[in-house]
Write a protein that holds these residues in place. Structure first.
Motif, PDB file in Angstrom:
ATOM      1  N   LYS A 378       0.840  -1.199   0.000  1.00  0.00           N
ATOM      2  CA  LYS A 378       0.000   0.000   0.000  1.00  0.00           C
ATOM      3  C   LYS A 378       0.875   1.248   0.000  1.00  0.00           C
ATOM      4  CE  LYS A 378      -3.442   2.897   0.655  1.00  0.00           C
ATOM      5  NZ  LYS A 378      -4.100   2.946   1.966  1.00  0.00           N
ATOM      6  N   THR A 379       1.941   1.256   0.779  1.00  0.00           N
ATOM      7  CA  THR A 379       2.839   2.410   0.812  1.00  0.00           C
ATOM      8  C   THR A 379       3.397   2.706  -0.578  1.00  0.00           C
ATOM      9  OG1 THR A 379       3.461   1.942   3.115  1.00  0.00           O
ATOM     10  CG2 THR A 379       4.956   3.330   1.831  1.00  0.00           C
ATOM     11  N   ALA A 380       3.820   1.663  -1.277  1.00  0.00           N
ATOM     12  CA  ALA A 380       4.369   1.859  -2.621  1.00  0.00           C
ATOM     13  C   ALA A 380       3.298   2.316  -3.602  1.00  0.00           C
ATOM     14  CB  ALA A 380       5.010   0.569  -3.114  1.00  0.00           C
ATOM     15  N   ALA A 381       2.077   1.836  -3.416  1.00  0.00           N
ATOM     16  CA  ALA A 381       1.001   2.160  -4.349  1.00  0.00           C
ATOM     17  C   ALA A 381       0.609   3.626  -4.308  1.00  0.00           C
ATOM     18  CB  ALA A 381      -0.221   1.293  -4.070  1.00  0.00           C
ATOM     19  N   VAL A 382       0.950   4.314  -3.225  1.00  0.00           N
ATOM     20  CA  VAL A 382       0.615   5.739  -3.119  1.00  0.00           C
ATOM     21  C   VAL A 382       1.875   6.596  -3.075  1.00  0.00           C
ATOM     22  CG1 VAL A 382      -1.608   5.283  -2.027  1.00  0.00           C
ATOM     23  CG2 VAL A 382       0.412   5.582  -0.588  1.00  0.00           C
ATOM     24  N   ALA A 383       3.016   6.019  -3.464  1.00  0.00           N
ATOM     25  CA  ALA A 383       4.274   6.771  -3.496  1.00  0.00           C
ATOM     26  C   ALA A 383       4.466   7.412  -4.863  1.00  0.00           C
ATOM     27  CB  ALA A 383       5.444   5.837  -3.185  1.00  0.00           C
ATOM     28  N   SER A 384       5.307   8.420  -4.911  1.00  0.00           N
ATOM     29  CA  SER A 384       5.739   9.055  -6.167  1.00  0.00           C
ATOM     30  C   SER A 384       4.570   9.483  -7.046  1.00  0.00           C
ATOM     31  CB  SER A 384       6.651   8.101  -6.954  1.00  0.00           C
ATOM     32  OG  SER A 384       7.808   7.794  -6.218  1.00  0.00           O
ATOM     33  N   GLY A 385       3.519   9.976  -6.419  1.00  0.00           N
ATOM     34  CA  GLY A 385       2.387  10.490  -7.165  1.00  0.00           C
ATOM     35  C   GLY A 385       1.360   9.462  -7.582  1.00  0.00           C
ATOM     36  N   SER A 386       1.525   8.215  -7.204  1.00  0.00           N
ATOM     37  CA  SER A 386       0.566   7.180  -7.578  1.00  0.00           C
ATOM     38  C   SER A 386      -0.598   7.147  -6.597  1.00  0.00           C
ATOM     39  CB  SER A 386       1.246   5.816  -7.620  1.00  0.00           C
ATOM     40  OG  SER A 386       0.335   4.800  -8.027  1.00  0.00           O
ATOM     41  N   THR A 387      -1.665   6.445  -6.988  1.00  0.00           N
ATOM     42  CA  THR A 387      -2.788   6.150  -6.109  1.00  0.00           C
ATOM     43  C   THR A 387      -3.143   4.678  -6.275  1.00  0.00           C
ATOM     44  OG1 THR A 387      -4.625   6.495  -7.661  1.00  0.00           O
ATOM     45  CG2 THR A 387      -3.685   8.461  -6.619  1.00  0.00           C
ATOM     46  N   VAL A 388      -3.980   4.172  -5.381  1.00  0.00           N
ATOM     47  CA  VAL A 388      -4.373   2.760  -5.476  1.00  0.00           C
ATOM     48  C   VAL A 388      -5.147   2.474  -6.759  1.00  0.00           C
ATOM     49  CG1 VAL A 388      -4.367   2.350  -2.992  1.00  0.00           C
ATOM     50  CG2 VAL A 388      -6.469   3.154  -4.111  1.00  0.00           C
ATOM     51  N   ASN A 389      -5.688   3.502  -7.401  1.00  0.00           N
ATOM     52  CA  ASN A 389      -6.417   3.279  -8.654  1.00  0.00           C
ATOM     53  C   ASN A 389      -5.505   2.854  -9.792  1.00  0.00           C
ATOM     54  OD1 ASN A 389      -8.945   3.937  -7.552  1.00  0.00           O
ATOM     55  ND2 ASN A 389      -8.569   6.117  -7.849  1.00  0.00           N
ATOM     56  N   ASN A 390      -4.186   3.011  -9.613  1.00  0.00           N
ATOM     57  CA  ASN A 390      -3.233   2.539 -10.623  1.00  0.00           C
ATOM     58  C   ASN A 390      -2.910   1.062 -10.464  1.00  0.00           C
ATOM     59  OD1 ASN A 390      -2.802   5.031 -11.989  1.00  0.00           O
ATOM     60  ND2 ASN A 390      -1.542   5.724 -10.269  1.00  0.00           N
ATOM     61  N   VAL A 391      -3.497   0.408  -9.472  1.00  0.00           N
ATOM     62  CA  VAL A 391      -3.245  -1.010  -9.203  1.00  0.00           C
ATOM     63  C   VAL A 391      -4.495  -1.799  -9.547  1.00  0.00           C
ATOM     64  CG1 VAL A 391      -2.589  -2.719  -7.477  1.00  0.00           C
ATOM     65  CG2 VAL A 391      -1.670  -0.394  -7.338  1.00  0.00           C
ATOM     66  N   HIS A 392      -4.405  -2.621 -10.569  1.00  0.00           N
ATOM     67  CA  HIS A 392      -5.554  -3.443 -10.959  1.00  0.00           C
ATOM     68  C   HIS A 392      -5.597  -4.738 -10.173  1.00  0.00           C
ATOM     69  CE1 HIS A 392      -8.879  -3.532 -13.801  1.00  0.00           C
ATOM     70  NE2 HIS A 392      -8.729  -4.846 -13.850  1.00  0.00           N
ATOM     71  N   GLY A 393      -4.448  -5.159  -9.656  1.00  0.00           N
ATOM     72  CA  GLY A 393      -4.418  -6.382  -8.875  1.00  0.00           C
ATOM     73  C   GLY A 393      -3.005  -6.760  -8.502  1.00  0.00           C
ATOM     74  N   PHE A 394      -2.833  -8.023  -8.112  1.00  0.00           N
ATOM     75  CA  PHE A 394      -1.557  -8.534  -7.612  1.00  0.00           C
ATOM     76  C   PHE A 394      -1.323  -9.932  -8.173  1.00  0.00           C
ATOM     77  CE2 PHE A 394      -3.057  -5.349  -4.769  1.00  0.00           C
ATOM     78  CZ  PHE A 394      -1.927  -4.669  -4.365  1.00  0.00           C
ATOM     79  N   ILE A 395      -0.075 -10.343  -8.179  1.00  0.00           N
ATOM     80  CA  ILE A 395       0.278 -11.678  -8.651  1.00  0.00           C
ATOM     81  C   ILE A 395       1.097 -12.393  -7.603  1.00  0.00           C
ATOM     82  CG2 ILE A 395       2.290 -10.749  -9.897  1.00  0.00           C
ATOM     83  CD1 ILE A 395       1.882 -13.082 -11.917  1.00  0.00           C
ATOM     84  N   THR A 396       0.819 -13.685  -7.419  1.00  0.00           N
ATOM     85  CA  THR A 396       1.604 -14.503  -6.500  1.00  0.00           C
ATOM     86  C   THR A 396       2.266 -15.649  -7.265  1.00  0.00           C
ATOM     87  OG1 THR A 396      -0.064 -16.173  -5.866  1.00  0.00           O
ATOM     88  CG2 THR A 396      -0.162 -14.044  -4.751  1.00  0.00           C
ATOM     89  N   ASN A 397       3.303 -16.188  -6.651  1.00  0.00           N
ATOM     90  CA  ASN A 397       4.024 -17.357  -7.161  1.00  0.00           C
ATOM     91  C   ASN A 397       4.774 -17.070  -8.463  1.00  0.00           C
ATOM     92  OD1 ASN A 397       4.619 -20.135  -6.474  1.00  0.00           O
ATOM     93  ND2 ASN A 397       3.487 -20.742  -8.299  1.00  0.00           N
ATOM     94  N   THR A 398       5.094 -15.811  -8.738  1.00  0.00           N
ATOM     95  CA  THR A 398       5.774 -15.486  -9.983  1.00  0.00           C
ATOM     96  C   THR A 398       7.105 -16.223 -10.068  1.00  0.00           C
ATOM     97  OG1 THR A 398       4.820 -13.277  -9.806  1.00  0.00           O
ATOM     98  CG2 THR A 398       6.523 -13.614 -11.481  1.00  0.00           C
ATOM     99  N   ALA A 399       7.292 -16.982 -11.138  1.00  0.00           N
ATOM    100  CA  ALA A 399       8.529 -17.729 -11.384  1.00  0.00           C
ATOM    101  C   ALA A 399       8.846 -18.690 -10.244  1.00  0.00           C
ATOM    102  CB  ALA A 399       9.702 -16.781 -11.622  1.00  0.00           C
ATOM    103  N   ASN A 400       7.819 -19.119  -9.517  1.00  0.00           N
ATOM    104  CA  ASN A 400       8.058 -20.014  -8.392  1.00  0.00           C
ATOM    105  C   ASN A 400       7.341 -21.337  -8.589  1.00  0.00           C
ATOM    106  OD1 ASN A 400       8.103 -20.789  -5.217  1.00  0.00           O
ATOM    107  ND2 ASN A 400       9.701 -19.304  -5.729  1.00  0.00           N
ATOM    108  N   TYR A 401       7.393 -22.183  -7.568  1.00  0.00           N
ATOM    109  CA  TYR A 401       6.989 -23.581  -7.695  1.00  0.00           C
ATOM    110  C   TYR A 401       5.917 -24.004  -6.686  1.00  0.00           C
ATOM    111  CZ  TYR A 401      11.297 -23.826 -10.468  1.00  0.00           C
ATOM    112  OH  TYR A 401      12.281 -23.607 -11.418  1.00  0.00           O
ATOM    113  N   SER A 402       5.384 -23.063  -5.916  1.00  0.00           N
ATOM    114  CA  SER A 402       4.418 -23.426  -4.879  1.00  0.00           C
ATOM    115  C   SER A 402       3.173 -24.056  -5.486  1.00  0.00           C
ATOM    116  CB  SER A 402       4.026 -22.181  -4.075  1.00  0.00           C
ATOM    117  OG  SER A 402       5.129 -21.679  -3.364  1.00  0.00           O
ATOM    118  N   ALA A 403       2.749 -25.173  -4.934  1.00  0.00           N
ATOM    119  CA  ALA A 403       1.599 -25.910  -5.463  1.00  0.00           C
ATOM    120  C   ALA A 403       0.341 -25.047  -5.425  1.00  0.00           C
ATOM    121  CB  ALA A 403       1.380 -27.177  -4.651  1.00  0.00           C
ATOM    122  N   LEU A 404      -0.429 -25.121  -6.490  1.00  0.00           N
ATOM    123  CA  LEU A 404      -1.691 -24.383  -6.535  1.00  0.00           C
ATOM    124  C   LEU A 404      -2.636 -24.887  -5.456  1.00  0.00           C
ATOM    125  CD1 LEU A 404      -3.407 -22.283  -8.089  1.00  0.00           C
ATOM    126  CD2 LEU A 404      -4.274 -24.197  -9.462  1.00  0.00           C
TER     127      LEU A 404
END
Length: 592
Positions: A378-404
């Protein structure tokens, strides 16, 4: 790449606020009324029980007038129920009556806003859930009867948290849709497809959409002499997407100053003090190309800076295996401000969708990591002039192996009186698989101020764990460890292992809307591209040698001093690794 902080020693950790919604023994919601009172609330109470103890998580949603300070009250149904240790509120108990008073940082609740609190408790006899709550002395009877793990169900007439940019059903070019993956074909990178097609059997998967990694400034215009990425630049990929008739295209924005501060295999070209260069020579040119009007019909999806922000929570020097580089980029704000700038610049483009990386369950699934990571996102999402409206979502397990999913054990299981959380594999984590983590983390992100319709992505490119070694049922109940180890499909030596894992397989194929709260399963890490070299290989891309990619390595504090589990003869990160590609196909689940 995806590093992990191991908690020191088995312990009953404080539960994460708001994270128990998917693992709870039960759920209590308060029924609906049509109108708001001056003070009114909706309460979701969940618990995770074990013999004599439990963890409770409470989500408070204000559906009345704005609040500046609150006191939540309830009565335990059983006189043997006690609050022992809590967080995100000040708790007092007299007999069976409990009050929880807001802290300085969470007392202000606008209409429609939520916050989460929780506690560890003890019980004797039974542990029924309270059924009535008061907020500032007024009985709560407002809200929704839908459990908080379901996707946003606000009707069209309820405006508080819906972004103003949601378009009608038929969208003009450049207008944002709720789920950019839904209803349109994805871009097939012809450079990755050519490598996959050159492999025996590779044509079976080569038409799946994968992400394009922009891992250095040169990748913006293309790097024909590179060992790990091809000649196409951003504009080339976008032009090819138009030619294909693709509806969406995915880019990985991955070049922060001091990138991947805790792993050497994926270090980048920019030093920790080069934020101005990151902005001017990396983000600005990408935004300029993505913003060209000829691409306005494409849904351009940016995966923002994988592994970055969670590292600031788990891999600074006060943590096991922390690094000086992580200390530096935390202190100078390079990650927070870099991500904020990228979100603001790219999010200003009408047909761009930003998804921030949010680690994985084997990294952030403990209370000490879960809530702090949501807060720093959340801190990063509102840093440097941004707002939470610039975030459509999030991703987990990027390039990783955790079982679905782990089909043969769940977090609430007990063996001979011991919770599976006490097993060496789970190690007091609150999650055993990626789907439950992603759904719960989404709830936490909404509770800290992100829009209620954010969606999650899960990278399933290498988490299938199929093949002949895949278990077909639960493990033996001799002990909690035999039960978990015998039934778990994730066959790594440790959840902290992240580099070119032996035995891994392709996971679910990319598709939209697979589960509640999940926008898509995606292949962000293109199968066949290495995580890092198994020995030091000189290169001009700034990519170092990390011992976690060495199959002879015995581990470190971050993976519990377990063997690395890495494949041998691997090239530098991003380069084609034929042996791994073949193994991923052999062990695919669902099978090819």
């Amino acid at each position: 790449m995806n590093v992990w902080r191991r908690l020191s020693g088995p312990r009953r950790a404080l539960a994460l606020a708001g994270a128990g919604a998917l693992v709870a023994g039960g759920l209590v919601t308060i029924p609906v009324t049509a109108a708001h009172a001056a003070t009114q609330c909706d309460i979701a109470y969940t618990s995770n029980d074990w013999p004599g103890g439990f963890t409770a998580n409470i989500t408070i949603k204000n559906v009345g007038d704005p609040l500046n300070g609150w006191t939540l009250g309830w009565t335990f149904p059983n006189s043997g129920q006690r609050v022992q240790q809590g967080w995100s509120a000040t708790y007092t108990q007299s007999g069976s009556q409990v009050t929880a008073r807001s802290m300085s940082y969470n007392g202000t609740l606008a209409t429609g806003a939520s916050t989460s609190i929780g506690f560890n408790g003890a019980w004797s006899g039974s542990n029924p859930k309270p059924t009535s709550f008061t907020l500032n002395g007024v009985v709560c009877n407002g809200g929704t009867t839908t459990p908080p793990t379901d996707p946003p169900t606000d009707p069209p007439t309820d405006p508080p948290t819906d972004p103003p940019t949601d378009p009608p059903t038929t969208n003009p070019p450049g207008a944002k849709v709720d789920n950019p993956y839904s209803g349109v074909p994805g871009y097939v990178n012809p450079e990755w497809k050519a490598k996959a097609d050159a492999e025996t059997g590779g044509s079976r998967i080569s038409n799946n959409p994968t992400a394009v990694w922009l891992d250095r400034i040169a990748a913006i215009n293309g790097t024909p002499d590179s060992s790990s990425n091809g000649a196409f630049g951003v504009r080339d990929h976008l032009d090819e997407a138009l030619r294909q008739g693709a509806g969406y295209i995915q880019f990985v924005i991955y070049n922060l100053p001091g990138r991947d501060c805790s792993a050497l295999a994926s270090n980048g070209e920019l030093g920790p003090d080069e934020l101005p260069k990151y902005k001017a020579e990396y983000i600005d040119p990408i935004a300029a190309i993505q913003g060209e009007s000829k691409y306005s019909s494409l849904r351009i999806i940016n995966i923002i800076e994988i592994d970055s922000l969670p590292n600031l929570v788990t891999n600074t020097s006060d943590q096991a295996g922390g690094t000086v580089m992580c200390d530096t980029v935390k202190a100078n704000g390079a990650y927070v401000n870099g991500v904020g700038y990228a979100l603001a610049k790219l999010g200003a483009i009408g047909n761009v969708y930003n998804y921030i990386d949010a680690g994985h369950h084997g990294w952030l699934g403990w209370d000490s990591n879960f809530v702090p990571t949501a807060n720093i996102l959340k801190t990063a999402a509102v840093a440097s002039g941004s707002t939470v409206n610039n975030v459509h979502g999030f991703i987990t397990n990027t390039a990783n192996y955790s079982a679905l999913r782990e089909p043969y054990f769940k977090i609430t299981d007990n063996v001979n009186g011991q919770s599976v959380r006490q097993s060496k594999w789970v190690d007091w984590n609150f999650y055993v698989d990626e789907l439950s983590f992603a759904q719960a983390f989404r709830n936490q992100l909404v509770s800290v101020g992100f829009n209620s319709n954010i969606g999650m992505l899960i990278d399933t490119s290498r988490n299938g764990w199929g093949g002949s070694a895949r278990p077909t049922g639960p493990g033996a109940t001799t002990s909690v460890d035999t039960y978990v180890n015998g039934g778990r499909i994730d066959r790594r030596a440790h959840l902290g292992n992240w580099c070119n894992q032996a035995g891994a397989g392709l996971g679910e194929r990319p598709r939209a809307n697979p589960e509640t709260g999940i926008d898509a399963y995606v292949w962000v890490k293109p199968p066949g591209e290495s995580d890092g070299s198994s020995k030091e290989i000189p290169n001009n891309e700034g990519k170092g040698f990390d011992r976690m990619c060495d199959p002879t390595y015995g581990g470190n504090a971050r993976n519990g001093n377990n063997p690395s589990g890495a494949l041998d003869n691997a090239p530098i990160s991003g380069a084609w690794f034929s042996a791994q590609f073949q193994e991923l196909m052999r062990n695919a689940y669902p099978a090819l």
